[in-house]
Write a protein that holds these residues in place. Sequence first.
Motif, PDB file in Angstrom:
ATOM      1  N   ALA A  11       0.807  -1.213   0.000  1.00  0.00           N
ATOM      2  CA  ALA A  11       0.000   0.000   0.000  1.00  0.00           C
ATOM      3  C   ALA A  11       0.837   1.257   0.000  1.00  0.00           C
ATOM      4  N   ALA A  12       0.777   1.991  -1.108  1.00  0.00           N
ATOM      5  CA  ALA A  12       1.337   3.340  -1.155  1.00  0.00           C
ATOM      6  C   ALA A  12       0.261   4.241  -0.541  1.00  0.00           C
ATOM      7  N   HIS A  13       0.301   5.548  -0.768  1.00  0.00           N
ATOM      8  CA  HIS A  13      -0.695   6.400  -0.122  1.00  0.00           C
ATOM      9  C   HIS A  13      -2.104   6.047  -0.585  1.00  0.00           C
ATOM     10  N   MET A  14      -3.018   5.826   0.354  1.00  0.00           N
ATOM     11  CA  MET A  14      -4.402   5.502   0.020  1.00  0.00           C
ATOM     12  C   MET A  14      -5.345   6.391   0.832  1.00  0.00           C
ATOM     13  N   ASP A  15      -6.492   6.741   0.220  1.00  0.00           N
ATOM     14  CA  ASP A  15      -7.514   7.516   0.935  1.00  0.00           C
ATOM     15  C   ASP A  15      -8.445   6.604   1.719  1.00  0.00           C
ATOM     16  N   VAL A  16      -8.303   5.306   1.519  1.00  0.00           N
ATOM     17  CA  VAL A  16      -9.202   4.345   2.170  1.00  0.00           C
ATOM     18  C   VAL A  16      -8.378   3.397   3.035  1.00  0.00           C
ATOM     19  N   PRO A  17      -9.006   2.818   4.071  1.00  0.00           N
ATOM     20  CA  PRO A  17      -8.254   1.884   4.912  1.00  0.00           C
ATOM     21  C   PRO A  17      -7.983   0.558   4.196  1.00  0.00           C
ATOM     22  N   ALA A  18      -6.944  -0.123   4.631  1.00  0.00           N
ATOM     23  CA  ALA A  18      -6.658  -1.459   4.095  1.00  0.00           C
ATOM     24  C   ALA A  18      -7.716  -2.414   4.639  1.00  0.00           C
ATOM     25  N   PRO A  19      -8.101  -3.400   3.841  1.00  0.00           N
ATOM     26  CA  PRO A  19      -9.136  -4.330   4.302  1.00  0.00           C
ATOM     27  C   PRO A  19      -8.596  -5.319   5.333  1.00  0.00           C
ATOM     28  N   ALA A  20      -9.510  -5.931   6.070  1.00  0.00           N
ATOM     29  CA  ALA A  20      -9.128  -6.972   7.022  1.00  0.00           C
ATOM     30  C   ALA A  20      -8.754  -8.236   6.265  1.00  0.00           C
ATOM     31  N   GLY A  21      -7.946  -9.044   6.913  1.00  0.00           N
ATOM     32  CA  GLY A  21      -7.666 -10.363   6.336  1.00  0.00           C
ATOM     33  C   GLY A  21      -6.632 -10.366   5.233  1.00  0.00           C
ATOM     34  N   VAL A  22      -5.901  -9.259   5.076  1.00  0.00           N
ATOM     35  CA  VAL A  22      -4.792  -9.255   4.124  1.00  0.00           C
ATOM     36  C   VAL A  22      -3.540  -8.742   4.840  1.00  0.00           C
ATOM     37  N   ASP A  23      -2.399  -9.168   4.335  1.00  0.00           N
ATOM     38  CA  ASP A  23      -1.130  -8.770   4.919  1.00  0.00           C
ATOM     39  C   ASP A  23      -0.724  -7.442   4.252  1.00  0.00           C
ATOM     40  N   VAL A  24      -0.537  -6.389   5.043  1.00  0.00           N
ATOM     41  CA  VAL A  24      -0.294  -5.064   4.465  1.00  0.00           C
ATOM     42  C   VAL A  24       1.154  -4.615   4.656  1.00  0.00           C
ATOM     43  N   VAL A  25       1.773  -4.164   3.577  1.00  0.00           N
ATOM     44  CA  VAL A  25       3.113  -3.570   3.650  1.00  0.00           C
ATOM     45  C   VAL A  25       2.967  -2.122   3.202  1.00  0.00           C
ATOM     46  N   ARG A  26       3.304  -1.190   4.061  1.00  0.00           N
ATOM     47  CA  ARG A  26       3.168   0.233   3.724  1.00  0.00           C
ATOM     48  C   ARG A  26       4.428   0.744   3.046  1.00  0.00           C
ATOM     49  N   VAL A  27       4.247   1.474   1.962  1.00  0.00           N
ATOM     50  CA  VAL A  27       5.384   2.095   1.294  1.00  0.00           C
ATOM     51  C   VAL A  27       5.016   3.531   0.942  1.00  0.00           C
ATOM     52  N   GLU A  28       6.031   4.301   0.639  1.00  0.00           N
ATOM     53  CA  GLU A  28       5.806   5.697   0.284  1.00  0.00           C
ATOM     54  C   GLU A  28       6.221   5.957  -1.168  1.00  0.00           C
ATOM     55  N   THR A  29       7.454   5.638  -1.484  1.00  0.00           N
ATOM     56  CA  THR A  29       8.002   6.003  -2.789  1.00  0.00           C
ATOM     57  C   THR A  29       7.974   4.828  -3.776  1.00  0.00           C
ATOM     58  N   ALA A  30       8.222   5.169  -5.051  1.00  0.00           N
ATOM     59  CA  ALA A  30       8.292   4.131  -6.090  1.00  0.00           C
ATOM     60  C   ALA A  30       9.436   3.156  -5.790  1.00  0.00           C
ATOM     61  N   LEU A  31      10.555   3.663  -5.308  1.00  0.00           N
ATOM     62  CA  LEU A  31      11.690   2.778  -5.028  1.00  0.00           C
ATOM     63  C   LEU A  31      11.361   1.807  -3.899  1.00  0.00           C
ATOM     64  N   GLN A  32      10.629   2.291  -2.900  1.00  0.00           N
ATOM     65  CA  GLN A  32      10.209   1.395  -1.804  1.00  0.00           C
ATOM     66  C   GLN A  32       9.188   0.372  -2.301  1.00  0.00           C
ATOM     67  N   LEU A  33       8.298   0.830  -3.177  1.00  0.00           N
ATOM     68  CA  LEU A  33       7.281  -0.083  -3.715  1.00  0.00           C
ATOM     69  C   LEU A  33       7.967  -1.171  -4.544  1.00  0.00           C
ATOM     70  N   ARG A  34       8.976  -0.752  -5.307  1.00  0.00           N
ATOM     71  CA  ARG A  34       9.733  -1.704  -6.141  1.00  0.00           C
ATOM     72  C   ARG A  34      10.356  -2.801  -5.282  1.00  0.00           C
ATOM     73  N   GLU A  35      11.004  -2.375  -4.190  1.00  0.00           N
ATOM     74  CA  GLU A  35      11.670  -3.344  -3.315  1.00  0.00           C
ATOM     75  C   GLU A  35      10.651  -4.330  -2.723  1.00  0.00           C
ATOM     76  N   ALA A  36       9.533  -3.781  -2.239  1.00  0.00           N
ATOM     77  CA  ALA A  36       8.500  -4.634  -1.630  1.00  0.00           C
ATOM     78  C   ALA A  36       7.874  -5.570  -2.664  1.00  0.00           C
ATOM     79  N   ALA A  37       7.646  -5.062  -3.874  1.00  0.00           N
ATOM     80  CA  ALA A  37       6.992  -5.878  -4.912  1.00  0.00           C
ATOM     81  C   ALA A  37       7.917  -6.990  -5.396  1.00  0.00           C
ATOM     82  N   LEU A  38       9.181  -6.678  -5.608  1.00  0.00           N
ATOM     83  CA  LEU A  38      10.119  -7.704  -6.086  1.00  0.00           C
ATOM     84  C   LEU A  38      10.302  -8.786  -5.026  1.00  0.00           C
TER      85      LEU A  38
END
Length: 240
Positions: free
Chosen positions: A59-86
């Motif tokens: 999850a990068a910036h979101m206006d809505v809460p993350a749903p229950a029952g899923v594992d959430v990794v918070r990221v801010e930047t594209a580089l952080q998202l890249r690391e988490a996604a890979l």
Amino acid sequence: QGQSDFQLPLAGRKVTISAGGTREPLDPVRFLGNRSSGKQGVALAVAARNAGATVRLIAAHMDVPAPAGVDVVRVETALQLREAALAAAADSDVVIMAAAVADFRPAEVSGTKIKKRDDTADPVITLVRNPDILQELVEARSAPGNEAARRHQLIVGFAAETGDGQGDVVAYAEAKLKRKGCDLLVVNHVGTDKVFGQDTNSVVILARSGAEPQEAAGSKSEVSAAVITRVGHELNHVSP
Ligand code: CTP
Ligand code: CA
């Protein structure tokens, strides 16, 4: 849980979904962002969870809460998202890139707040390209050593297109699908008043296999359910 899991289309599958919009810092208090609400990615996470999958939401910036029952990794930047996604992709059956990833980031991030001053020229922000995460996921899937483990991994991109004088929405999307090399590309038509932050959506699902484009419309939950159903079909090698 239990026996009913065997009827669910994504039972036993690991699904990674990125959602929201990245924020690229300029200084400690400012960033370059975008209008992504995260609603589509969250709806996909819910649909995948309801289909029996184990879901990781990046999850990068979101206006809505993350749903229950899923594992959430918070990221801010594209580089952080890249690391988490890979990292998450290494053991995922499906990766869905629903996040709005900034194409560019400021070349330099000031460690201190940028001040307006009368004795210097107005600042100019220089941007540099962010890596294309979707393309890297496709490359990582077939990298030496990964082929066997990830041969069946399904990679899904989202495309926001407006169309312009050079081409229409589907023409741009088909070119994008080829360029990215993902298996499915979910395309929607955007404008400043369309899609972003809205609850409804109309999409076309394009497939690398060349299957007929599939249309889906309705609430973001309905569109997500259609995308997840299609993902289930693709994993089970059934045509839609
Ligand atoms: N994407 C990505 N990494 C980036 C940019 C985009 O992984 N640096 C992903 C998005 O999450 C989405 C897909 O690529 O799944 C398409 O994003 P889009 O912005 O439509 O494509 P771009 O290749 O960035 O092309 P454009 O110039 O139209 O923005
Ligand atoms: Ca882009």
